[in-house]
Design a protein around this motif. Structure first.
Motif, PDB file in Angstrom:
ATOM      1  N   VAL A  47       0.857  -1.185   0.000  1.00 43.96           N
ATOM      2  CA  VAL A  47       0.000   0.000   0.000  1.00 43.96           C
ATOM      3  C   VAL A  47       0.892   1.234   0.000  1.00 43.96           C
ATOM      4  O   VAL A  47       2.038   1.192   0.441  1.00 43.96           O
ATOM      5  CB  VAL A  47      -0.947   0.042   1.223  1.00 43.96           C
ATOM      6  N   HIS A  48       0.331   2.320  -0.500  1.00 38.21           N
ATOM      7  CA  HIS A  48       0.947   3.639  -0.381  1.00 38.21           C
ATOM      8  C   HIS A  48       0.037   4.411   0.575  1.00 38.21           C
ATOM      9  O   HIS A  48      -1.082   4.767   0.197  1.00 38.21           O
ATOM     10  CB  HIS A  48       1.041   4.330  -1.740  1.00 38.21           C
ATOM     11  N   PRO A  49       0.481   4.626   1.817  1.00 34.49           N
ATOM     12  CA  PRO A  49      -0.393   5.222   2.827  1.00 34.49           C
ATOM     13  C   PRO A  49      -0.974   6.589   2.467  1.00 34.49           C
ATOM     14  O   PRO A  49      -2.061   6.934   2.931  1.00 34.49           O
ATOM     15  CB  PRO A  49       0.507   5.335   4.069  1.00 34.49           C
ATOM     16  N   SER A  50      -0.277   7.359   1.633  1.00 34.94           N
ATOM     17  CA  SER A  50      -0.794   8.691   1.307  1.00 34.94           C
ATOM     18  C   SER A  50      -0.510   9.093  -0.143  1.00 34.94           C
ATOM     19  O   SER A  50      -0.411  10.278  -0.442  1.00 34.94           O
ATOM     20  CB  SER A  50      -0.225   9.733   2.276  1.00 34.94           C
ATOM     21  N   GLN A  51      -0.401   8.119  -1.022  1.00 31.46           N
ATOM     22  CA  GLN A  51      -0.159   8.393  -2.440  1.00 31.46           C
ATOM     23  C   GLN A  51      -1.171   7.649  -3.308  1.00 31.46           C
ATOM     24  O   GLN A  51      -1.591   6.549  -2.966  1.00 31.46           O
ATOM     25  CB  GLN A  51       1.213   7.876  -2.890  1.00 31.46           C
ATOM     26  N   THR A  52      -1.486   8.245  -4.444  1.00 34.07           N
ATOM     27  CA  THR A  52      -2.156   7.487  -5.492  1.00 34.07           C
ATOM     28  C   THR A  52      -1.067   7.054  -6.469  1.00 34.07           C
ATOM     29  O   THR A  52      -0.020   7.706  -6.581  1.00 34.07           O
ATOM     30  CB  THR A  52      -3.215   8.315  -6.253  1.00 34.07           C
ATOM     31  N   GLU A  53      -1.308   5.944  -7.150  1.00 36.34           N
ATOM     32  CA  GLU A  53      -0.376   5.444  -8.159  1.00 36.34           C
ATOM     33  C   GLU A  53      -1.164   5.230  -9.439  1.00 36.34           C
ATOM     34  O   GLU A  53      -2.302   4.777  -9.401  1.00 36.34           O
ATOM     35  CB  GLU A  53       0.276   4.138  -7.701  1.00 36.34           C
ATOM     36  N   GLY A  76      -1.963   1.685 -24.199  1.00 33.27           N
ATOM     37  CA  GLY A  76      -2.833   2.854 -24.180  1.00 33.27           C
ATOM     38  C   GLY A  76      -3.817   2.877 -23.027  1.00 33.27           C
ATOM     39  O   GLY A  76      -4.445   3.906 -22.777  1.00 33.27           O
ATOM     40  N   GLU A  77      -3.959   1.779 -22.311  1.00 32.85           N
ATOM     41  CA  GLU A  77      -4.907   1.739 -21.190  1.00 32.85           C
ATOM     42  C   GLU A  77      -4.226   2.166 -19.891  1.00 32.85           C
ATOM     43  O   GLU A  77      -3.016   2.012 -19.728  1.00 32.85           O
ATOM     44  CB  GLU A  77      -5.520   0.348 -21.051  1.00 32.85           C
ATOM     45  N   ARG A  78      -5.062   2.659 -18.970  1.00 34.08           N
ATOM     46  CA  ARG A  78      -4.563   3.188 -17.696  1.00 34.08           C
ATOM     47  C   ARG A  78      -5.332   2.591 -16.534  1.00 34.08           C
ATOM     48  O   ARG A  78      -6.471   2.172 -16.685  1.00 34.08           O
ATOM     49  CB  ARG A  78      -4.733   4.701 -17.661  1.00 34.08           C
ATOM     50  N   ALA A  79      -4.703   2.639 -15.369  1.00 35.08           N
ATOM     51  CA  ALA A  79      -5.360   2.263 -14.119  1.00 35.08           C
ATOM     52  C   ALA A  79      -4.821   3.155 -13.016  1.00 35.08           C
ATOM     53  O   ALA A  79      -3.648   3.532 -13.033  1.00 35.08           O
ATOM     54  CB  ALA A  79      -5.104   0.802 -13.780  1.00 35.08           C
ATOM     55  N   THR A  80      -5.688   3.466 -12.075  1.00 40.98           N
ATOM     56  CA  THR A  80      -5.295   4.272 -10.920  1.00 40.98           C
ATOM     57  C   THR A  80      -5.523   3.455  -9.659  1.00 40.98           C
ATOM     58  O   THR A  80      -6.559   2.823  -9.497  1.00 40.98           O
ATOM     59  CB  THR A  80      -6.122   5.575 -10.854  1.00 40.98           C
ATOM     60  N   VAL A  81      -4.544   3.498  -8.766  1.00 41.06           N
ATOM     61  CA  VAL A  81      -4.635   2.824  -7.476  1.00 41.06           C
ATOM     62  C   VAL A  81      -4.888   3.903  -6.424  1.00 41.06           C
ATOM     63  O   VAL A  81      -4.064   4.800  -6.245  1.00 41.06           O
ATOM     64  CB  VAL A  81      -3.325   2.069  -7.151  1.00 41.06           C
ATOM     65  N   PRO A  82      -6.023   3.815  -5.729  1.00 39.99           N
ATOM     66  CA  PRO A  82      -6.326   4.827  -4.700  1.00 39.99           C
ATOM     67  C   PRO A  82      -5.367   4.745  -3.511  1.00 39.99           C
ATOM     68  O   PRO A  82      -4.719   3.722  -3.275  1.00 39.99           O
ATOM     69  CB  PRO A  82      -7.751   4.472  -4.257  1.00 39.99           C
ATOM     70  N   VAL A  83      -5.323   5.806  -2.752  1.00 37.65           N
ATOM     71  CA  VAL A  83      -4.531   5.856  -1.521  1.00 37.65           C
ATOM     72  C   VAL A  83      -4.892   4.650  -0.647  1.00 37.65           C
ATOM     73  O   VAL A  83      -6.075   4.317  -0.485  1.00 37.65           O
ATOM     74  CB  VAL A  83      -4.809   7.174  -0.757  1.00 37.65           C
ATOM     75  N   ALA A  84      -3.872   3.989  -0.118  1.00 37.67           N
ATOM     76  CA  ALA A  84      -3.992   2.887   0.847  1.00 37.67           C
ATOM     77  C   ALA A  84      -4.634   1.613   0.279  1.00 37.67           C
ATOM     78  O   ALA A  84      -4.938   0.706   1.050  1.00 37.67           O
ATOM     79  CB  ALA A  84      -4.719   3.333   2.104  1.00 37.67           C
TER      80      ALA A  84
END
Length: 172
Positions: A47-53, A76-84
């Protein structure tokens, strides 16, 4: 502090290239390119405690696993990982994958990648199945706990033990 276009190699043949270091964005983000060979070593779920990836596939396909859900991203596709959110990624294809990656805010992510690369190289780790990788990655990860951390007890406990063992072995 990393600079633009600085490259960090790993024993499995992966290369992490800094495209926009934190210094260029005032710490708002770090932008990297991951060059991941076929069947490279996936990072432990973390996890990233205070970051989005964020990931954007530039070439090939990448599996991104977020909170137990696997998504295969194509060019060309993307994904975002929310904080934590618990996550990892894997290149299970038979070819090299290139991925653009952002961490927001940057915190010390580029420093983590640099320290991991340097630590493994200085330890003489040269192949992807070297059992010392887990020891050294555990040690480094706990030095950067505000940036990334093992996300579940089943990774956190053995990694903490490995990190402590590694520190003792270095001291002895």
């Amino acid at each position: 502090m990393a600079t633009a276009d600085q490259r960090f190699g790993m024993p499995d043949g992966s290369v992490y290239i800094v495209r926009r270091p934190a210094a260029e964005t005032g710490g708002e983000a770090v932008e990297m390119e991951f060059v991941l060979p076929a069947r490279c070593v996936a990072p432990p779920p973390h996890v990233h405690p205070s970051q989005t990836e964020e990931y954007e596939v530039l070439e090939g396909t990448l599996d991104v696993i977020v909170d137990g859900h696997r998504t295969t991203l194509r060019e060309g596709e993307r994904a975002t990982v929310p904080v934590a959110a618990l996550h990892t990624f894997a290149n299970r294809s038979g070819r090299t994958v290139r991925v653009r990656n952002w961490h927001r805010p940057a915190l010390r992510f580029e420093d983590y990648i640099e320290r991991t690369s340097t630590t493994l190289r200085e330890a003489g780790v040269r192949r992807r199945r070297d059992p010392r990788i887990a020891l050294h990655v555990s040690m480094v990860m706990f030095e950067f706990a505000e940036t990334l951390a093992p996300g579940r007890r089943r990774e956190r406990v053995p990694m903490r033990v490995l990190a402590l063992l590694g520190r003792r072995l270095r001291a002895g």
